[in-house]
Write a protein that holds these residues in place. Structure first.
Motif, PDB file in Angstrom:
ATOM      1  N   ALA A  71       1.917   5.331  11.076  1.00 53.81           N
ATOM      2  CA  ALA A  71       0.682   4.934  11.767  1.00 53.81           C
ATOM      3  C   ALA A  71       0.148   3.586  11.279  1.00 53.81           C
ATOM      4  N   ASN A  72       0.900   2.907  10.413  1.00 59.04           N
ATOM      5  CA  ASN A  72       0.495   1.596   9.885  1.00 59.04           C
ATOM      6  C   ASN A  72      -0.726   1.654   8.980  1.00 59.04           C
ATOM      7  N   THR A  73      -1.042   2.838   8.470  1.00 57.25           N
ATOM      8  CA  THR A  73      -2.162   2.955   7.532  1.00 57.25           C
ATOM      9  C   THR A  73      -1.664   2.900   6.085  1.00 57.25           C
ATOM     10  N   ALA A  74      -0.363   2.814   5.907  1.00 60.52           N
ATOM     11  CA  ALA A  74       0.257   2.593   4.600  1.00 60.52           C
ATOM     12  C   ALA A  74       1.538   1.812   4.835  1.00 60.52           C
ATOM     13  N   ALA A 115       6.062   4.895   1.762  1.00 58.41           N
ATOM     14  CA  ALA A 115       5.931   6.279   1.306  1.00 58.41           C
ATOM     15  C   ALA A 115       7.020   6.542   0.279  1.00 58.41           C
ATOM     16  N   VAL A 157       1.894   5.321  -0.572  1.00 58.38           N
ATOM     17  CA  VAL A 157       1.390   6.696  -0.505  1.00 58.38           C
ATOM     18  C   VAL A 157       2.467   7.653  -1.000  1.00 58.38           C
ATOM     19  N   THR A 183      -1.814   5.963  -3.376  1.00 58.26           N
ATOM     20  CA  THR A 183      -2.771   6.921  -2.826  1.00 58.26           C
ATOM     21  C   THR A 183      -2.084   8.266  -2.632  1.00 58.26           C
ATOM     22  N   GLU A 222       1.510   8.414   7.493  1.00 61.33           N
ATOM     23  CA  GLU A 222       0.675   7.261   7.149  1.00 61.33           C
ATOM     24  C   GLU A 222       1.443   5.955   7.373  1.00 61.33           C
ATOM     25  N   ASN A 229       0.870  -1.178   0.000  1.00 59.55           N
ATOM     26  CA  ASN A 229       0.000   0.000   0.000  1.00 59.55           C
ATOM     27  C   ASN A 229       0.906   1.228   0.000  1.00 59.55           C
ATOM     28  N   VAL A 234      -1.650  11.895  -0.984  1.00 62.75           N
ATOM     29  CA  VAL A 234      -1.964  12.521   0.306  1.00 62.75           C
ATOM     30  C   VAL A 234      -1.465  13.968   0.294  1.00 62.75           C
ATOM     31  N   LYS A 240       2.784  14.051   5.482  1.00 59.39           N
ATOM     32  CA  LYS A 240       1.586  13.226   5.658  1.00 59.39           C
ATOM     33  C   LYS A 240       1.848  11.802   5.186  1.00 59.39           C
ATOM     34  N   ALA A 241       2.615  11.661   4.109  1.00 57.07           N
ATOM     35  CA  ALA A 241       2.955  10.325   3.607  1.00 57.07           C
ATOM     36  C   ALA A 241       3.763   9.554   4.656  1.00 57.07           C
TER      37      ALA A 241
END
Length: 265
Positions: free
Chosen positions: A181-184, A187, A146, A167, A178, A144, A169, A174-175
């Motif tokens: 925070a383990n949401t991506a 980067a 970003v 994705t 992400e 995933n 951002v 911010k990349a």
């Protein structure tokens, strides 16, 4: 009376038209001097532009101030949405885009660039705990990813992994957040920022994938098409390189994160 009023109206419209033409012919340098300020579009991007105690600092910020000194004006930094940077420039919201901006053929269609002053490349940033999982481009194919919307990073990431895997951002920071925070998983950002931030502070758990460089790039300052500000910027950049100012700023802000171009040629 009607004829008199009509004549007055025609005269007013003519004067307005002449005034508009006169204003439109004003050069960017003249406009900046008349306004008493140079407005520079930036984002939060250490070590080039970032806020410290309410003041914008960094390699690019300090160089922009030298241009302001050359013109005899103050410099106002405006944090913009990098995805609409061309619109901000064309709409006269800013006079220059000076934020470690990558020179691309696409951008070259819409603005004028200064001489390139620094080298860069795109890198992949991951969590340290995933270092064994992600080692090269092949291992990233199902990750995933970003990247900052509208950036060189997004273009490179989509080229390498496919647009459906990337994705966009709001900003390179911010990349990084992400991924943190383990949401991506990954980067794709500039080497200059990654080498400055990874492994430190809030980003202590992040690292670049070793030996993975996904592009060769150059940074330059952007201005409106035909802007005479570019000549001033080029003069300041070359002088700052020749007198050692750039090298001092590199030591102050970036060291290994900032790779200067040779402007002595």
């Amino acid at each position: 009376m009607k004829k008199f009023l009509a004549a007055v109206l025609i005269l007013a419209l003519t004067l307005t038209s002449l005034f508009a033409v006169g204003c439109s012919s004003q050069s960017d340098v003249e406009k900046v001097k008349n306004n008493g300020k140079l407005v520079v579009g930036v984002t939060d991007y250490a070590p080039f532009d970032y806020e410290e105690e309410g003041k914008w600092v960094g390699f690019d910020a300090d160089m922009a101030r030298l241009v302001g000194e050359k013109l005899g004006v103050d410099v106002e930094f405006v944090e913009i949405d990098w995805n609409i940077k061309i619109a901000e420039l064309k709409g006269n919201k800013v006079d220059l885009l000076w934020n470690a901006m990558t020179v691309t053929d696409e951008l070259n269609k819409s603005l004028d660039f200064s001489v390139s002053y620094a080298e860069n490349c795109q890198v992949a940033v991951i969590r340290k705990g995933d270092a064994g999982k992600y080692t090269d481009l092949e291992s990233l194919k199902n990750a995933n990813v970003v990247a900052e919307s509208g950036s060189a990073g997004q273009s490179v990431a989509e080229e390498k992994f496919g647009a459906d895997k990337v994705t966009g951002v709001q900003g390179q920071l911010k990349a990084l957040m992400e991924v943190n925070a383990n949401t991506a998983d990954v980067a794709v950002i500039d080497y200059s920022m990654a080498s400055c931030l990874c492994g430190t502070g809030d980003y202590k758990n992040l690292q670049m994938i070793d030996d993975l460089r996904m592009s060769e790039e150059f940074f330059a300052v952007g201005a409106r098409r035909g802007s005479d500000l570019i000549a001033v910027v080029n003069e300041v950049l070359k002088k700052a390189y020749s007198d050692g100012t750039m090298q001092k700023l590199r030591e102050q802000y970036g060291k290994e994160s900032i790779v200067l171009c040779d402007l002595s040629k």
